[in-house]
Write an enzyme that holds these catalytic residues in place. Structure first.
Site, short mmCIF file in Angstrom:
data_model
loop_
_atom_site.label_atom_id
_atom_site.label_comp_id
_atom_site.label_asym_id
_atom_site.label_seq_id
_atom_site.Cartn_x
_atom_site.Cartn_y
_atom_site.Cartn_z
N ASP A 14 -0.93 -5.01 -0.96
CA ASP A 14 -1.69 -6.28 -0.09
C ASP A 14 -1.09 -7.50 -0.40
O ASP A 14 -1.72 -8.48 -0.54
CB ASP A 14 -3.21 -6.18 -0.37
CG ASP A 14 -3.55 -4.85 -0.13
OD1 ASP A 14 -3.27 -4.31 0.69
OD2 ASP A 14 -4.66 -4.56 -1.08
N GLY A 41 -2.72 -0.74 4.50
CA GLY A 41 -3.32 -1.50 5.43
C GLY A 41 -2.51 -2.66 5.72
O GLY A 41 -2.54 -3.47 4.65
N ARG A 143 6.40 22.87 -2.39
CA ARG A 143 6.79 23.64 -1.29
C ARG A 143 5.64 24.42 -0.59
O ARG A 143 6.28 25.43 0.07
CB ARG A 143 7.97 24.24 -1.79
CG ARG A 143 9.17 23.82 -2.53
CD ARG A 143 10.01 24.27 -3.19
NE ARG A 143 9.36 24.59 -4.44
CZ ARG A 143 9.85 25.20 -5.74
NH1 ARG A 143 11.22 25.42 -5.79
NH2 ARG A 143 9.26 25.41 -6.60
#
Ligand code: GDP
Ligand code: IMO
Ligand code: MG
Length: 426
Positions: A14, A41, A143
């Site tokens: 952020d 975000g 995997r």
């Protein structure tokens, strides 16, 4: 020399990566996300219009070039389609968005396992975004994952799902959670695959050719160094490598081809979720930083923990990423402070640390060594030239630059894409 740029967060996320990438984006031929998923975000503000991007590269708003979700990203297809839909409704054309066939899919069971694990950890929880990031990367490394490219052949997709679902349902049963039905999941993804198949490409080859062709390519990091799986505050980290090194692993581009590495550094520090935070201010200073800086998670809405800038972490970030440039963000948030502090060392058991140690066992024994600055007490959010900044503000900037021995090339003084001061061409 190649025209390649890596952009990484230098703290706990952020820092304003989205804004900076958007500012650079009109000049870019490619913007490529290389790790993480919709735990990110990234905010872009343009003429009071706000876009919060979780999975889409931050170039998507203003770049005419291609935006790529790279091989190292984990993709929640529901979220991807929702983001595409939202942006299209706002008039954006997203024909330039592509996904590497190697990227792994965050399946609904990953999200449920993430939530169940956090719940069972109780007060030891990580404070994840509960988007299924960790469990998806676990499957990739063990995997058992399913890749975006598997959707191009539904027989392969079905085979992969059949193998992995048994194990996932075993885990969910142990947590006393509902199991998933193979047919229902298969049908859901058969429909989803139709909606995204035109965007699935071998991005690794395309990006490498573009670099050779002298195209301008920016690699967009999500999260930040202190959330890195190896170098962050383990176990309070995310499950990927948000460092400059991660950009090469997550896109299939050789380190030889990386030119500039830009570290985005907020003028103070924030953190969302649990874990150590040496310069945290759980007091009126922290509250002021949170309120003035609007420090609430762009993704989960959680209040961000706030504290002073930490140059122990700054040095660690400069070293591990090999930063060529720093972009200092949110400097305007400090405008009203009388005094501003910066951490320059940690004293632990009489030993002084100037880069972040691998772990700090007991925070009660840590003495933070601060350097204190006089505030500038002036609104800087409309300033465009470095020379017009108040003297105390320049002192703060110059100290950071000298202490880290890395040029600050750009300063962000507000959320809008126009609120910047350039010190040096990037
Ligand atoms: P990212 O995850 O690194 O992209 O950062 P976020 O978007 O999650 O958080 C940064 C927040 O600060 C967003 O709300 C931005 O709009 C805002 N922001 C970015 N740069 C500046 C700045 O220089 N000053 C101020 N006041 N806000 C900024
Ligand atoms: P951007 O890209 C801040 C944090 C979470 C949690 C930890 C692990 O916007 O800077 P995860 O869901 O990734 O397993 O959570 O990481 N976290 C972030 N904090 N900004 C972010 O992204 C983050 N992505 C994850 O809060 O502490
Ligand atoms: Mg963010």
């Amino acid at each position: 020399m190649y025209n390649t740029y890596v952009v990484v967060g230098t703290q706990w996320g952020d820092e304003g990566k989205g804004k900076v990438i958007d500012v650079l984006s009109p000049k870019l031929d490619y913007v490529v996300r290389f790790q993480g998923g919709n735990n990110a975000g990234h905010t872009v503000v343009m003429n009071n219009d706000k876009f919060i991007l979780q999975l889409l590269p931050s170039g998507i708003i203003n770049s005419k070039g291609k935006c790529i979700i790279g091989a190292g990203v984990v993709v929640d297809i529901d979220v991807l389609l929702k983001e595409i839909d939202q942006l299209e409704k706002r008039g954006k054309n997203l024909d330039n968005l592509f996904i590497d066939e190697r990227a792994h899919i965050i399946m609904p069971y990953h999200i449920e396992i993430d939530k169940a694990k956090e719940e069972s950890l109780g007060e030891n929880k990580i404070g994840t975004t509960q988007r299924g990031i960790g469990p998806c990367y676990v499957d990739k490394i063990s995997r058992s994952g399913i890749r975006i490219g598997d959707l191009l052949d539904l027989n392969i997709f079905r085979e992969r799902l059949t193998i992995t679902l048994k194990e996932k349902n075993d885990i969910l049963r142990r947590y006393n959670k509902n199991e998933f039905n193979l047919e229902e999941l298969f049908n859901k993804y058969s429909i989803l695959s139709e909606k995204i198949k035109n965007r699935i490409i071998d991005a690794t080859a395309e990006i490498n050719y573009a670099i050779e062709d002298n195209k301008t390519v920016l690699f967009e990091g999500a999260q930040a160094l202190m959330l890195d799986i190896d170098y962050g505050t383990y176990p309070y980290v995310t499950s990927s490598s948000p460092t400059a090194g991660g950009s090469t692993v997550g896109t299939g581009v050789s380190p030889k081809k990386i030119n500039k590495i830009l570290g985005i550094m907020k003028a103070y520090t924030t953190r969302v979720g649990e874990g150590p935070f040496p310069t945290e201010q759980e007091n009126e200073i922290g509250d002021l930083l949170r309120n003035i800086g609007h420090e609430f998670g762009s993704n989960t809405g959680r209040p961000r923990r706030c504290g002073w800038l930490d140059l122990v972490i700054g040095k660690y970030a400069t070293m591990i990423n090999g930063l060529t440039d720093i972009v200092l963000t949110k400097l305007d948030v400090l405008d009203s402070f009388d005094k501003i502090k910066v951490a320059v060392g940690y004293k632990i058991d009489n030993k002084v640390y100037t880069t972040y140690p691998s772990s700090i066992k007991d925070f009660k024994n840590v003495e933070i060594i601060y350097k204190e600055f006089d505030g500038w007490k002036q609104d800087i959010s409309n300033i465009k030239n470095y020379n017009d900044l108040p003297r105390n503000c320049k002192q703060y900037i110059e100290f950071i630059q000298e202490y880290l021995n890395c040029p600050i090339s750009m300063i962000s003084v507000g959320p809008d894409r126009t609120q910047n001061i350039y010190l040096k061409e990037i």
